[in-house]
Design a protein around this motif. Structure first.
Motif, mmCIF file in Angstrom:
data_model
loop_
_atom_site.group_PDB
_atom_site.id
_atom_site.type_symbol
_atom_site.label_atom_id
_atom_site.label_comp_id
_atom_site.label_asym_id
_atom_site.label_seq_id
_atom_site.Cartn_x
_atom_site.Cartn_y
_atom_site.Cartn_z
ATOM 1 N N ASP A 48 0.839 -1.201 0.000
ATOM 2 C CA ASP A 48 0.000 0.000 0.000
ATOM 3 C C ASP A 48 0.872 1.248 0.000
ATOM 4 O OD1 ASP A 48 -2.580 -1.191 -0.005
ATOM 5 O OD2 ASP A 48 -2.258 -1.795 2.066
ATOM 6 N N LEU A 254 -20.379 11.210 8.628
ATOM 7 C CA LEU A 254 -19.018 10.762 8.897
ATOM 8 C C LEU A 254 -18.623 9.674 7.905
ATOM 9 C CD1 LEU A 254 -18.841 10.313 12.779
ATOM 10 C CD2 LEU A 254 -17.389 11.814 11.406
ATOM 11 N N VAL A 255 -17.431 9.764 7.349
ATOM 12 C CA VAL A 255 -16.946 8.747 6.415
ATOM 13 C C VAL A 255 -15.547 8.306 6.845
ATOM 14 C CG1 VAL A 255 -16.414 8.204 4.015
ATOM 15 C CG2 VAL A 255 -18.274 9.779 4.546
ATOM 16 N N TYR A 256 -15.386 6.994 6.990
ATOM 17 C CA TYR A 256 -14.114 6.418 7.456
ATOM 18 C C TYR A 256 -13.436 5.787 6.258
ATOM 19 C CZ TYR A 256 -11.270 4.033 11.085
ATOM 20 O OH TYR A 256 -10.264 3.610 11.918
ATOM 21 N N ASN A 267 -18.844 8.831 -5.533
ATOM 22 C CA ASN A 267 -19.842 7.789 -5.353
ATOM 23 C C ASN A 267 -20.759 8.037 -4.163
ATOM 24 O OD1 ASN A 267 -18.818 6.529 -7.566
ATOM 25 N ND2 ASN A 267 -17.685 4.956 -6.445
ATOM 26 N N GLU B 22 -20.051 0.053 -4.627
ATOM 27 C CA GLU B 22 -20.064 1.387 -5.236
ATOM 28 C C GLU B 22 -21.445 1.779 -5.768
ATOM 29 O OE1 GLU B 22 -17.032 1.317 -3.607
ATOM 30 O OE2 GLU B 22 -17.104 3.179 -4.741
ATOM 31 N N LYS B 25 -23.695 3.144 -3.030
ATOM 32 C CA LYS B 25 -23.121 4.087 -2.068
ATOM 33 C C LYS B 25 -23.868 5.404 -1.979
ATOM 34 C CE LYS B 25 -18.617 3.031 -0.622
ATOM 35 N NZ LYS B 25 -17.377 2.550 -1.164
ATOM 36 N N ARG B 26 -24.359 5.830 -3.119
ATOM 37 C CA ARG B 26 -25.029 7.120 -3.179
ATOM 38 C C ARG B 26 -26.228 7.204 -2.227
ATOM 39 N NH1 ARG B 26 -24.670 11.442 -6.921
ATOM 40 N NH2 ARG B 26 -22.739 10.487 -7.613
ATOM 41 N N LEU B 28 -26.297 5.990 0.751
ATOM 42 C CA LEU B 28 -25.894 5.871 2.154
ATOM 43 C C LEU B 28 -26.072 7.145 2.989
ATOM 44 C CD1 LEU B 28 -22.728 3.560 2.020
ATOM 45 C CD2 LEU B 28 -25.120 2.949 2.361
ATOM 46 N N PRO B 29 -25.731 8.345 2.465
ATOM 47 C CA PRO B 29 -25.891 9.527 3.325
ATOM 48 C C PRO B 29 -27.342 9.713 3.801
ATOM 49 C CG PRO B 29 -24.432 10.059 1.494
ATOM 50 C CD PRO B 29 -24.999 8.681 1.220
ATOM 51 N N ALA B 32 -28.129 7.132 6.368
ATOM 52 C CA ALA B 32 -27.469 7.478 7.626
ATOM 53 C C ALA B 32 -28.307 8.489 8.402
ATOM 54 C CB ALA B 32 -26.076 8.052 7.359
ATOM 55 N N ILE B 44 -21.484 5.929 10.831
ATOM 56 C CA ILE B 44 -20.215 6.154 10.139
ATOM 57 C C ILE B 44 -20.220 5.335 8.851
ATOM 58 C CG2 ILE B 44 -17.701 5.960 10.265
ATOM 59 C CD1 ILE B 44 -17.971 6.066 13.329
ATOM 60 N N LEU B 45 -19.986 6.008 7.723
ATOM 61 C CA LEU B 45 -19.955 5.294 6.444
ATOM 62 C C LEU B 45 -18.572 4.742 6.157
ATOM 63 C CD1 LEU B 45 -21.905 7.754 4.095
ATOM 64 C CD2 LEU B 45 -22.792 6.109 5.752
ATOM 65 N N SER B 46 -18.535 3.579 5.542
ATOM 66 C CA SER B 46 -17.277 3.056 5.026
ATOM 67 C C SER B 46 -16.997 3.752 3.697
ATOM 68 C CB SER B 46 -17.368 1.549 4.812
ATOM 69 O OG SER B 46 -16.198 1.108 4.155
ATOM 70 N N GLY B 47 -15.915 4.514 3.619
ATOM 71 C CA GLY B 47 -15.616 5.277 2.414
ATOM 72 C C GLY B 47 -14.754 4.525 1.424
ATOM 73 N N ASP B 48 -14.198 3.391 1.833
ATOM 74 C CA ASP B 48 -13.334 2.625 0.929
ATOM 75 C C ASP B 48 -14.171 1.857 -0.080
ATOM 76 O OD1 ASP B 48 -10.778 3.313 1.948
ATOM 77 O OD2 ASP B 48 -11.192 2.095 3.710
ATOM 78 N N PRO B 49 -13.593 1.532 -1.231
ATOM 79 C CA PRO B 49 -14.354 0.769 -2.213
ATOM 80 C C PRO B 49 -14.730 -0.603 -1.653
ATOM 81 C CG PRO B 49 -12.065 1.053 -2.931
ATOM 82 C CD PRO B 49 -12.217 1.811 -1.668
ATOM 83 N N ASP B 57 -15.406 -4.226 5.761
ATOM 84 C CA ASP B 57 -14.561 -3.197 6.370
ATOM 85 C C ASP B 57 -14.341 -3.513 7.850
ATOM 86 O OD1 ASP B 57 -13.272 -0.942 7.239
ATOM 87 O OD2 ASP B 57 -14.528 0.435 6.088
ATOM 88 N N ASP B 258 -3.882 -3.669 0.191
ATOM 89 C CA ASP B 258 -5.335 -3.557 0.316
ATOM 90 C C ASP B 258 -5.960 -3.510 -1.075
ATOM 91 O OD1 ASP B 258 -7.855 -3.291 1.236
ATOM 92 O OD2 ASP B 258 -7.665 -1.227 1.910
ATOM 93 N N ASN B 259 -5.941 -2.347 -1.705
ATOM 94 C CA ASN B 259 -6.455 -2.274 -3.071
ATOM 95 C C ASN B 259 -5.301 -2.320 -4.051
ATOM 96 O OD1 ASN B 259 -9.385 -1.932 -2.781
ATOM 97 N ND2 ASN B 259 -8.772 -0.124 -1.606
#
Lengths: 317, 317
Positions: A48, A254-256, A267, B22, B25-26, B28-29, B32, B44-49, B57, B258-259
């Motif tokens: 990474d 909040l976004v982690y 997205n 993905e 994802k739109r 999610l806010p 939430a 708390i949102l997971s922001g990773d793909p 996550d 990771d990615n």
């Protein structure tokens, strides 16, 4: 390399992780081979990206007996398993200081550098003295382990110095820009690697920042980003920003996230984002994002919680 | 949404994580906001793909009381804190089957789909029956929780069926290509979302794979990639590949990541890579990389450990 081999041998580690910033990564496969040949340990590379001492690979730490982290100074809170090897530049700072002399105006100069060159600061002060100038170096403070050291997120070392201008010795524009924004004073940056020397003009960056602030004024849906990176995880700052935004009627979420990339934000369908991660993300990479990405301080200006004249760069304590 | 609210309320969770692929994802806010309004929990949102059920996550899990994972079926090994909500498509499969009829040649057809449509498979079989055809669905197996279900890394459900050809009902070319490569039989893919229907031709993909295998023949430095994603972490496979490569005189190095992105590999300065992560990475994204990225099976061909005629796609057990 001998030091690394010795540490691994003495530790008795059977599986060793290696992590390095992008610029040093290319040397890792060869290093891994040598470690295995000389110590018998299996080596696993961290694949990474690594952007700083704040960005240590804890996942890798779980899979190995020992992690060798190259190129950064510890932030003081590294886990036991992690051993830091600072990368120090072999060249000296004398020429870089010489090149800066024609641009300096005052007699008392605040001097700052990054960890790669910090062991050569005395040489720099000597050259200034030879020209009848007094170099002033601030004490270690916050995340800076050495006098005169600055990090991209920590400029405490250079604050409060009674000087009229600063000389930054190092590579890139981010650190000297941070000094200029933090102090409001004149900064000369001299790069010992490229030989470039120039006065830093913070205005173009500031104009871009005010542009982002202006574009965020009418934003409704706002992501507040918390980084997973151990040294960048600012939940408290993020939750304070969420609360502030909500009291002003904004939809805050909040976004982690590990690495902040433009598509992560696209997205989510938000209008703006506040990054509590590395301050460079909002500032350096602004052009990559199609929505305004603000520092916490900039968001405070957006919602009227901070006055425009109190603009300041984001810093870690 | 009521189900999610109920689970959160009943669990007593004060901090809730939300993760979604993905495409979802739109939403999610907004979700939430509703969760916080109705349950008082912080979200708390997971922001990773997020690319699959294998890609949960765990870092987010450490920061919250409960994680709602949307859009995938559990792989059966999800941690306690994770609750899965499968995304199921509201539309039906009947039209998609109707459109496939003119392309089918046999009387006995193997039928497969992805989790989004698996609850509608009976409808599909009925339509085939109306046309005098027999649809055959294999039992749940490996990572597939439902009869007839295939995943990008798991085609066990469709193997061993005594059929002359297959009908895949779903979106994208990766799954039907996998069926074609796994079985060597004719595959018709009919997409219930776009309405497209076509016979799958695996030759262009196979030609690209043989190109990658050929380019890797002379590679000296080879990275063997292990994914950090919980459902993709194949240390055993990776170590076997490292050992195999070493016995053939190649410089092998384990890389934990990771990615997987092209610049990760470029910076390591290797000539080729073997990915033990999601099989789609080597196959779908080949054009993104400037070095050959192989599956374990393809690397076995490179070093002469597997015969060319035994080429098969990478699958998870």
């Amino acid at each position: 390399m001998e030091g690394i081999i010795e540490i691994i041998s003495n530790s008795g580690a059977r599986i060793v992780g290696l992590q390095a910033p992008e610029g040093l990564k290319r040397s890792l496969p060869k290093m891994a081979k040598e470690i295995t040949e000389k110590t018998g340990a299996e080596v696993i590379l961290s694949g990474d990206p690594c952007y700083g001492a704040c960005d240590i690979d804890l996942d890798l730490g779980k899979e190995v007996d020992l992690v060798i982290h190259l190129g950064h100074t510890t932030l003081g809170d590294g886990p036991d398993k992690f051993v830091y090897f600072e990368a120090r530049m072999p060249g000296d700072l004398k020429d870089a200081v010489e090149r800066s002399i024609p641009l300096l105006r005052g007699k008392k100069i605040g001097v700052a550098t990054t960890v790669q060159h910090v062991h050569k600061l005395d040489d720099a002060l000597e050259v200034l003295q030879d020209h009848g100038l007094q170099g002033v170096v601030g004490p270690a403070c916050g995340r800076a382990r050495y006098p005169g050291q600055v990090l991209g997120c920590s400029f405490g070392t250079i604050k409060g110095l009674e000087v009229g201008e600063y000389l930054f010795l190092g590579t890139g524009r981010f650190h000297p820009l941070g000094i200029a924004l933090s102090t409001g004073k004149r900064v000369i940056a001299s790069d010992p690697v490229t030989g470039e020397v120039a006065e830093i003009d913070p205005d173009p960056m500031l104009r871009r920042r005010w542009g982002a602030i202006a574009r965020a004024m009418d934003s409704k849906k706002i992501a507040v980003i918390v980084s997973k990176k151990p040294g960048q995880r600012r939940w408290e700052t993020a939750r304070k920003i969420v609360d502030l935004g909500k009291t002003k009627g904004r939809d805050m979420v909040l976004v982690y996230v590990d690495n902040i990339e433009p598509d992560r934000l696209i997205n989510l369908g938000v209008d703006a984002a506040v990054s509590t991660a590395c301050p460079r993300i909002a500032l350096d990479d602004a052009a990559k994002y199609n929505i305004p990405v603000l520092t916490p301080q900039e968001f405070e200006i957006v919602i009227g919680y901070r006055r425009a004249e109190d603009y300041e760069p984001d810093e870690y304590p």
